[in-house]
Scaffold this motif. Structure first.
Motif, PDB file in Angstrom:
ATOM      1  N   SER A 152       0.167   3.268  -1.870  1.00 49.71           N
ATOM      2  CA  SER A 152      -0.526   2.554  -0.275  1.00 49.71           C
ATOM      3  C   SER A 152       0.278   1.045  -0.924  1.00 49.71           C
ATOM      4  O   SER A 152       1.099   0.970  -2.096  1.00 49.71           O
ATOM      5  CB  SER A 152      -1.781   1.819  -0.149  1.00 49.71           C
ATOM      6  N   ARG A 153       0.760   0.126   0.357  1.00 48.50           N
ATOM      7  CA  ARG A 153       1.695  -1.164  -0.094  1.00 48.50           C
ATOM      8  C   ARG A 153       1.098  -2.012  -0.689  1.00 48.50           C
ATOM      9  O   ARG A 153       1.555  -2.179  -1.965  1.00 48.50           O
ATOM     10  CB  ARG A 153       1.577  -1.452   1.380  1.00 48.50           C
ATOM     11  N   GLY A 154       0.003  -2.276  -1.197  1.00 47.82           N
ATOM     12  CA  GLY A 154      -1.483  -2.536  -2.286  1.00 47.82           C
ATOM     13  C   GLY A 154      -1.769  -2.641  -2.915  1.00 47.82           C
ATOM     14  O   GLY A 154      -2.340  -2.854  -4.071  1.00 47.82           O
ATOM     15  N   ARG A 155      -1.191  -1.047  -3.403  1.00 49.34           N
ATOM     16  CA  ARG A 155      -1.818  -0.308  -4.012  1.00 49.34           C
ATOM     17  C   ARG A 155      -3.459  -0.667  -4.495  1.00 49.34           C
ATOM     18  O   ARG A 155      -3.947  -0.906  -5.516  1.00 49.34           O
ATOM     19  CB  ARG A 155      -0.943  -0.532  -5.712  1.00 49.34           C
ATOM     20  N   ASN A 156      -4.135  -0.417  -2.790  1.00 51.31           N
ATOM     21  CA  ASN A 156      -5.355  -0.822  -2.817  1.00 51.31           C
ATOM     22  C   ASN A 156      -6.056   0.545  -2.517  1.00 51.31           C
ATOM     23  O   ASN A 156      -7.269  -0.534  -1.782  1.00 51.31           O
ATOM     24  CB  ASN A 156      -5.324  -1.993  -2.330  1.00 51.31           C
TER      25      ASN A 156
END
Length: 183
Positions: A152-156
């Motif tokens: 994911s973009r935010g690594r969340n």
């Protein structure tokens, strides 16, 4: 049987064929040799059924468990068990499933039962040697033991998949809020 492929890597998806590890509710999805063949087809590793014997399934499951322990050790900052390292290295050195170019220009994936664990062991080594290993996480849903690459973009990302654990967690949270507001 329809298998789930949400982990981002074949080796991690293969590890997910044993659900809810370590507890009384553990669920083995590869209950017979034909299941391993079907898993490989659905994963896109082969294009047609592979003849899998009981011994082939046992070998694949031993590679799966060694690979899981290796990744967990990495996530926990520990050294992996020596026997697991030796087993994965031994399998990764074996011939793997490779696509074949047909005269028509199309490709076909075919292989043997022995090439399945070899391919998955090699994929694990590629994962460990690359940058994706830093983004491997455990699913945050209670009881789920699936590992996945958080791309994911935010690594969340918290769950192995929204269609599986993510949806269940959100439903549980919604119901808990509903019960709390009803008081």
């Amino acid at each position: 049987m329809a298998f789930t492929y949400v982990s981002g890597r074949p080796c991690l998806d293969f590890m997910g064929t044993l659900k809810y590890r370590g507890g009384a509710g553990a669920e083995e999805l590869l209950t017979g040799p034909e299941c391993l063949s079907e898993w490989a087809i659905q994963a896109g590793l082969v294009g047609a059924a592979v003849d899998v014997a009981d011994g082939d399934l046992a070998a694949a499951l031993s590679v799966r468990e060694a690979a899981y322990r290796i990744v967990i050790a990495r996530l926990e900052g520990r050294r992996p068990p020596v026997a697991d390292v030796a087993l994965v290295n031994e399998w990764a050195a074996q011939p793997r499933i490779t696509p074949r170019l047909l005269r028509s220009g199309a490709t076909r994936r075919e292989g043997t039962a022995a090439q399945l664990p070899a391919t998955l062991a090699a994929d694990l080594l590629d994962l460990l040697a690359g940058t994706d290993i830093d983004n491997v996480k455990r699913c945050a849903h209670d009881g789920c033991t699936r590992l996945y690459v958080d791309s994911s973009r935010g690594r969340n990302r918290h769950w192995c998949g929204m269609g599986t654990c993510g949806n269940q967690a959100k439903v549980q949270a919604f119901r808990a809020r509903q019960r709390a507001s009803a008081r």
